[in-house]
Structure formats: structure tokens, C-alpha cells
Design a protein around this motif. Structure first.
Motif, mmCIF file in Angstrom:
data_model
loop_
_atom_site.group_PDB
_atom_site.id
_atom_site.type_symbol
_atom_site.label_atom_id
_atom_site.label_comp_id
_atom_site.label_asym_id
_atom_site.label_seq_id
_atom_site.Cartn_x
_atom_site.Cartn_y
_atom_site.Cartn_z
ATOM 1 N N LYS A 96 5.986 0.857 -13.339
ATOM 2 C CA LYS A 96 4.822 0.379 -13.438
ATOM 3 C C LYS A 96 3.770 0.746 -12.911
ATOM 4 N N GLU A 97 4.446 1.123 -11.994
ATOM 5 C CA GLU A 97 3.575 1.733 -11.017
ATOM 6 C C GLU A 97 2.899 3.143 -11.157
ATOM 7 N N PRO A 98 1.344 3.839 -11.044
ATOM 8 C CA PRO A 98 0.909 5.127 -10.439
ATOM 9 C C PRO A 98 2.136 6.286 -9.665
ATOM 10 N N GLU A 99 2.828 5.801 -8.603
ATOM 11 C CA GLU A 99 3.123 6.274 -8.213
ATOM 12 C C GLU A 99 4.724 6.064 -7.863
ATOM 13 N N GLU A 100 5.200 5.570 -9.000
ATOM 14 C CA GLU A 100 6.625 5.232 -9.430
ATOM 15 C C GLU A 100 6.687 6.251 -10.522
ATOM 16 N N ARG A 101 6.436 6.655 -10.954
ATOM 17 C CA ARG A 101 6.330 7.908 -12.389
ATOM 18 C C ARG A 101 6.454 9.530 -11.294
ATOM 19 N N PRO A 102 7.458 10.564 -11.433
ATOM 20 C CA PRO A 102 8.038 11.519 -11.353
ATOM 21 C C PRO A 102 6.569 11.920 -10.678
ATOM 22 N N VAL A 103 7.142 12.855 -9.217
ATOM 23 C CA VAL A 103 6.050 13.082 -8.870
ATOM 24 C C VAL A 103 5.774 14.794 -9.262
ATOM 25 N N ALA A 104 6.039 15.155 -9.452
ATOM 26 C CA ALA A 104 5.964 16.916 -10.352
ATOM 27 C C ALA A 104 4.508 15.788 -11.095
ATOM 28 N N LYS A 105 4.628 14.429 -12.155
ATOM 29 C CA LYS A 105 2.950 14.175 -12.809
ATOM 30 C C LYS A 105 2.006 13.753 -11.750
ATOM 31 N N TRP A 106 2.145 13.653 -11.052
ATOM 32 C CA TRP A 106 1.187 13.161 -9.917
ATOM 33 C C TRP A 106 -0.239 14.077 -9.872
ATOM 34 N N ASP A 107 -1.315 13.609 -9.682
ATOM 35 C CA ASP A 107 -2.506 13.984 -10.416
ATOM 36 C C ASP A 107 -3.373 13.701 -8.256
ATOM 37 N N PRO A 108 -2.449 14.504 -6.783
ATOM 38 C CA PRO A 108 -2.836 13.771 -6.042
ATOM 39 C C PRO A 108 -4.259 14.773 -5.749
ATOM 40 N N ASN A 109 -5.114 14.005 -4.314
ATOM 41 C CA ASN A 109 -6.419 14.792 -3.686
ATOM 42 C C ASN A 109 -6.120 14.762 -2.642
ATOM 43 N N VAL A 110 -6.662 15.285 -1.672
ATOM 44 C CA VAL A 110 -7.055 15.870 -0.226
ATOM 45 C C VAL A 110 -7.221 14.270 0.543
ATOM 46 N N ASP A 111 -8.369 13.403 -0.426
ATOM 47 C CA ASP A 111 -9.389 12.564 0.276
ATOM 48 C C ASP A 111 -8.292 11.135 0.284
ATOM 49 N N GLY A 112 -7.920 11.335 -0.475
ATOM 50 C CA GLY A 112 -6.280 10.188 -1.268
ATOM 51 C C GLY A 112 -5.216 10.769 -0.117
ATOM 52 N N TYR A 113 -4.572 11.873 0.226
ATOM 53 C CA TYR A 113 -3.934 12.158 1.304
ATOM 54 C C TYR A 113 -4.178 12.373 2.666
ATOM 55 N N LEU A 114 -5.541 12.033 2.620
ATOM 56 C CA LEU A 114 -5.608 11.184 4.399
ATOM 57 C C LEU A 114 -5.713 10.351 4.899
ATOM 58 N N ARG A 115 -6.132 8.904 3.609
ATOM 59 C CA ARG A 115 -6.165 7.922 3.222
ATOM 60 C C ARG A 115 -4.500 7.572 3.727
ATOM 61 N N PHE A 116 -3.782 8.454 2.675
ATOM 62 C CA PHE A 116 -2.209 7.811 2.971
ATOM 63 C C PHE A 116 -1.996 8.624 4.797
ATOM 64 N N LEU A 117 -2.289 9.372 4.869
ATOM 65 C CA LEU A 117 -1.856 9.453 6.298
ATOM 66 C C LEU A 117 -2.194 8.704 6.890
ATOM 67 N N VAL A 118 -3.060 8.750 7.608
ATOM 68 C CA VAL A 118 -3.986 7.363 8.113
ATOM 69 C C VAL A 118 -3.614 6.025 8.102
ATOM 70 N N ASP A 119 -3.565 5.452 7.367
ATOM 71 C CA ASP A 119 -2.563 4.341 7.587
ATOM 72 C C ASP A 119 -0.856 4.099 7.485
ATOM 73 N N SER A 120 0.036 5.420 7.189
ATOM 74 C CA SER A 120 1.137 5.079 7.320
ATOM 75 C C SER A 120 0.952 5.172 9.082
ATOM 76 N N LYS A 121 0.353 6.121 9.902
ATOM 77 C CA LYS A 121 -0.122 6.474 11.170
ATOM 78 C C LYS A 121 0.145 4.951 11.700
ATOM 79 N N LEU A 122 -0.649 3.951 11.129
ATOM 80 C CA LEU A 122 -0.877 2.820 11.829
ATOM 81 C C LEU A 122 0.475 1.826 11.686
ATOM 82 N N VAL A 123 0.997 2.075 10.417
ATOM 83 C CA VAL A 123 2.006 1.290 10.574
ATOM 84 C C VAL A 123 3.169 2.292 11.483
ATOM 85 N N TYR A 124 3.320 3.125 12.193
ATOM 86 C CA TYR A 124 4.408 3.884 12.645
ATOM 87 C C TYR A 124 3.637 2.748 14.451
ATOM 88 N N ASP A 125 2.537 3.320 13.985
ATOM 89 C CA ASP A 125 1.965 2.661 15.739
ATOM 90 C C ASP A 125 2.681 1.448 15.980
#
Length: 279
Positions: A96-125
Motif C-alpha cells: 500500500k505504501e511506497p516503502e513497501e515496494r521492492p527496494v529495487a524500484k525505489w528512487d531515493p535521494n540524499v536529503d531524504g536518506y539523511l532525514r531517515f538517518l537522523v530520525d533513526s538515531k533519535l529512536v536508537y538514542d
């Protein structure tokens, strides 16, 4: 069980077997012999009592998928069903959601990836701070497992900064999840440990694959520290499995079910953070 008849009763029975010689019944005048015909008195039979074993009356104990291997296997079974078929063979969820598609079909970008890493760090902290504080004694079991990610993510974010990227502040998905984990950990250890399990174990499996694919597309195949562990990962995971199983041995079946029911919320929050890669 056979019963022993008291002697007094047995004597009374013998009196029933006495010698009787009425001419018309037992005594043959033409014979010199005397014949005995016992007069048998039938004793009333006691009513039969049928005893049904308590064990046969009990309902069979319900067995939960994976239960025989330990509670972590139950958690894994529930989690796998929340994947799509492309993500796991046991998956039952529809895409149903974009991230649920196979990763090979993803179109990531660095800015979005940085947001993911920052939020992930907050969760692990947050997770690592909770187990260090240990509002419940069982949390202390999960200190220094070797699965910790905060320091690794800090190094990765520093690397991006050195490349000239601006590191963003944590966004709504990470902040919301962090706050939820803090509140949960204060009064619901079963639900909290469900999140602990799913966050760390998901990253060690599907998370690594996502990191590799994203690196191929936008980072020139650079492997981030986020996807590296000190020591043999399989052994680190096994150590944590054993600790989780040990803690769960002290839970009731209702508490275990409550833990399993929290899995969907864990996937929901993690999915919102993962979606940032494609934002």
C-alpha cells in the motif's frame, strides 16, 4: 478397588449356608447320604460410580506458532506476517505504501536518506537511554548487547557533514516514535520489549539490505557504519534472543499476547521513518 469384608459379616453369611433336611426337599429316605443345598442370599450391588479424570475434562492447551522454540520465535512469526510477499515468504500484507515496494524500484535521494538517518538515531538514542535507565529490572539485561546503533549513526552523520551536507533536525516520525517509546517503557514492559526486538532485529535483516541498495544508488556503494557491527552479528543476535526468551519466561500467557499485539504499532512507526528515504 476390592474391599475386605469384616469377619462379623462373613460369619453371618455362613449362617445362610446351614443344614436343612425337610423330607420333601433334601432328605432322601432311600439314601444314607445327606445332601446340602446352599441357600444363597444375593447381596445388593453397589451403584457403579464413574469417575471422569480431571485431565480428560480439560480443554487442550492452545499452542501458539513458534511457542515450542521460545517466545522470540513467536515474535518473529507475527512480524513476518506483517511483511509483504516480496519482503518475506511468510508475508501476508498487501503493498500500500511506497516503502513497501521492492527496494529495487525505489528512487531515493540524499536529503531524504539523511532525514531517515537522523530520525533513526533519535529512536536508537531513546531505546539505549531507556535500557540504561532501566525503569524495570528486565531492561538492564539489554545493555551493551553489541547491537547498539547510536554511536555508529553519529559517525555516519559526521561523515555526511564533512561532505558538505546540512544535517537536519529530527522530524515528526522520529519525534513521535521516541516519545511513544518513553511513555511505553514507564508502565508497559511487555509492549516496550516488542518494539526493542523489532527495531534491532529488523535493522539486522531487511535494514541491511535497504542500506546496501540505497548506497548503490546514491552513495557510490559506500558502506555506512550504521550497517556494521563489532563482532559476529549472528552471535550478537542469538545472545539477545536468549535474554528475551529468559525474560518472557516470567510472563503470563496474557502478557505474552499483549507483547505480540504491539507488533503492528512497531511496524507502523518504523514504516513512517523508513518512508523518509523516499521523501
Amino acid at each position: 478397588m476390592a474391599s475386605l469384608t469384616p469377619i462379623s459379616q462373613s460369619r453371618s453369611c455362613f449362617t445362610k449356608l446351614h443344614l436343612q433336611t425337610p423330607p420333601n426337599r433334601f432328605f432322601n429316605s432311600n439314601s444314607s447320604s445327606i445332601r446340602f443345598r446352599p441357600e444363597i442370599t444375593r447381596m445388593p450391588l453397589k451403584a457403579s460410580v464413574v469417575v471422569v479424570s480431571a485431565t480428560t475434562a480439560e480443554k487442550p492447551k492452545k499452542r501458539y506458532p513458534g511457542e515450542s522454540k521460545g517466545f522470540v520465535e513467536e515474535m518473529r512469526f507475527v512480524a513476518m506476517k506483517l511483511h509483504t510477499k516480496d519482503q518475506a515468504k511468510e508475508g501476508e500484507k498487501e503493498v500500500k505504501e511506497p516503502e513497501e515496494r521492492p527496494v529495487a524500484k525505489w528512487d531515493p535521494n540524499v536529503d531524504g536518506y539523511l532525514r531517515f538517518l537522523v530520525d533513526s538515531k533519535l529512536v536508537y538514542d531513546t531505546l539505549e537511554g531507556i535500557v540504561d535507565k532501566a525503569a524495570f529490572p528486565s531492561y538492564a539485561e539489554f545493555r551493551n548487547t553489541g547491537l547498539e546503533r547510536s554511536e555508529k549513526l553519529a559517525k555516519d552523520l559526521e561523515w555526511f557533514k564533512e561532505q558538505g551536507y546540512t544535517i537536519p533536525e529530527p522530524s515528526s516520525p522520529g519525534v513521535t516514535y521516541s516519545q511513544y517509546l518513553k511513555e511505553l517503557s514507564e508502565n508497559d514492559p511487555q509492549a516496550f520489549l516488542c518494539h526493542f526486538y523489532n527495531v534491532y532485529f529488523a535493522h539486522s535483516a531487511g535494514g541491511r539490505m535497504i542500506g546496501r541498495k540505497v548506497a548503490e544508488k546514491i552513495l557510490n556503494n559506500k558502506e555506512l557504519e550504521f550497517y556494521k557491527w563489532d563482532g559476529e552479528l549472528s552471535q550478537l543476535l542469538q545472545n539477545v534472543r536468549e535474554k528475551l526468551n529468559k525474560v518472557a519466561e516470567g510472563w503470563t500467557r496474557e502478557e505474552k499476547n499483549h507483547c505480540l499485539e504491539e507488533t503492528e504499532k512497531s511496524f507502523m512507526h518504523s514504516g513512517e521513518i523508513l518512508r523518509l528515504i523516499l521523501s
